[in-house]
Write an enzyme that holds these catalytic residues in place. Structure first.
Site, PDB file in Angstrom:
ATOM      1  N   CYS A   1      25.209  -9.651 -44.301  1.00 17.80           N
ATOM      2  CA  CYS A   1      26.450  -9.377 -43.571  1.00 17.80           C
ATOM      3  C   CYS A   1      27.691  -9.636 -44.404  1.00 17.80           C
ATOM      4  CB  CYS A   1      26.519 -10.230 -42.318  1.00 17.80           C
ATOM      5  SG  CYS A   1      25.105  -9.974 -41.307  1.00 17.80           S
TER       6      CYS A   1
ATOM      7  N   GLN B   1      14.905 -16.260 -38.817  1.00 19.04           N
ATOM      8  CA  GLN B   1      14.359 -16.428 -40.168  1.00 19.04           C
ATOM      9  C   GLN B   1      13.094 -17.295 -40.175  1.00 19.04           C
ATOM     10  OE1 GLN B   1      15.270 -14.837 -42.826  1.00 19.04           O
ATOM     11  NE2 GLN B   1      17.236 -13.987 -42.159  1.00 19.04           N
TER      12      GLN B   1
ATOM     13  N   ASN C   1      19.526 -18.457 -42.882  1.00 19.77           N
ATOM     14  CA  ASN C   1      19.262 -17.222 -43.622  1.00 19.77           C
ATOM     15  C   ASN C   1      19.723 -17.262 -45.071  1.00 19.77           C
ATOM     16  OD1 ASN C   1      21.573 -17.294 -41.753  1.00 19.77           O
ATOM     17  ND2 ASN C   1      22.239 -15.455 -42.818  1.00 19.77           N
TER      18      ASN C   1
END
Ligand code: PLP
Length: 379
Positions: free
Chosen positions: A322, A175, A147
């Site tokens: 994140c 992804q 990602n």
């Protein structure tokens, strides 16, 4: 605002919104109910399951709907934690998303062995082959594409190696799905996906499990999903997910991503010329056509870039959604051997199917302008 953060989440496609609205307005029942309204919902669910199975190349009953990839990935770790002997190890690549990496540590602690990656972001196949000659883990987990860097992992080769040693192989394909051709993914024992990375709604995804095998449920309650995942299925969001995936599959089958890759490559070439000292992470490896993971010139900090580009009308990110807001180096770049002083300069620009060549040009101009501002210390 020009959006360059598709790896965090993609805009919901019109086709997905329409499918959601159609099911919400026309299909009222609970798919587990026996009456006609329930049957209509069950049929919609079965159709979605068949559609996804055909795309992945697996049996429809190998699929479990989930609330997203985080749940699907935790489900895999939970399942193996129940299934494996107390001394068994799991081997997990060092660049996994935290919902694989951290959850494996949660369930297995010191029994997790990190599969190393090279400086270019690719999992070390030689390491894997050499280690498998001596030991057998209960599970190997390597994502299909990263990602943060967009680097595509050799999941087909890893699958073949795992098959040769009869070790289950799990790939987080979040992804990869909707960006690259999916053929062959269904051969992996466990595969996870999330709708919002390919134009579907947030909060829905799936897990593919081995054919005719049982999985220990993470959520207990009703007997939905063949007793593998309790909770009433969200038929409308599942239909929306599949509507988006169908659009993406059609576009990919027409190879439109190859043109998009050229636009991205052109951006990178001009970017490197315009910003001396900058570099592209994993540049010479197969990468997702949409992702630019750039190390900005010495002294620049990633948050500064993200904030300035945001002000200029461009949504980019510091790496992974994140870790947003953190100036710490990401675990992915650390695993690739980047020093903290380098990793804090990483900025991710991830395009999508709605990004135009003109958008890339506009981003380049903004990047050059922001670079000038930073160099001259302007606020
Ligand atoms: N796996 C990867 C590779 C991801 O990029 C993400 C989201 O960023 C996830 C898993 C988690 O997906 P979700 O937040 O939809 O559960």
């Amino acid at each position: 605002m020009i959006y360059f953060d598709y790896n965090a989440t993609a805009p919901v496609m019109r086709e997905a919104r329409e499918a959601w609205l159609h099911v919400t307005e026309k299909i009222d029942g609970n798919p587990s109910s026996m009456h006609q309204a329930g049957s209509r919902a069950a049929i919609a669910l079965a159709n979605a399951r068949e559609q996804l199975a055909a795309l992945l190349g697996c049996h429809p009953l190998d699929l479990v709907w989930t609330s997203g990839a985080t749940e699907a990935n935790n489900m895999v770790m939970h399942h193996f934690a129940k299934k494996l002997a107390p001394t068994d190890q799991v081997w997990v690549s060092a660049i996994e998303h935290p919902c694989v990496g951290d959850s494996s540590k949660q369930y297995f602690g010191k029994r997790v062995k990190a599969i190393p990656v090279a400086h270019d972001g690719v999992v070390d196949l030689d390491w894997l082959t050499a280690e498998l000659a001596d030991a057998r883990p209960g599970l190997v987990a390597v994502m299909a594409a990263n990602n943060e860097t967009g680097v595509i992992q050799p999941w087909r080769e890893i699958l073949a190696i795992c098959q040769a040693y009869e070790v289950p192989f799990f790939t987080d394909a979040v992804q990869f799905i909707g960006k690259m051709p999916m053929a062959g993914l269904g051969d992996c024992d466990f595969v996870s996906g999330a709708a919002h990375k390919f134009g579907g709604p947030r909060g829905v995804g799936f897990l593919k499990i081995p054919h005719r095998s049982a999985i220990t449920p993470l959520l207990h309650g009703g007997k939905q999903e063949g007793g593998r995942r309790a909770g009433t299925e969200n038929v409308a969001t599942i239909a929306a997910m599949m509507a988006a995936l169908e659009v993406r599959e059609n576009q990919i089958s027409r190879s439109e991503h190859l043109l998009r890759k050229l636009w991205r490559d052109n951006f990178e070439a001009q970017f490197l010329r315009a910003l001396p000292g900058a570099s592209i992470i994993g540049q010479n490896q197969p990468r997702l056509w949409n992702t630019v993971s750039a190390l900005m010139p010495d002294g620049d900090r990633k948050l500064q870039w993200v904030i300035r580009l945001d002000k200029a009308g461009f949504a980019v990110s510091t790496g992974s959604a994140c870790t947003t807001g953190k100036e710490e180096p990401s675990h992915v770049l650390s695993a690739m051997g980047y020093k903290a002083s380098h990793a804090v300069r990483a900025v991710r620009m991830s395009a999508g199917w709605e990004t135009t060549d003109a958008d890339w040009d506009a981003l380049l101009k903004a990047v050059v302008k922001v670079h000038g501002e930073i160099q001259h210390g302007k606020s």
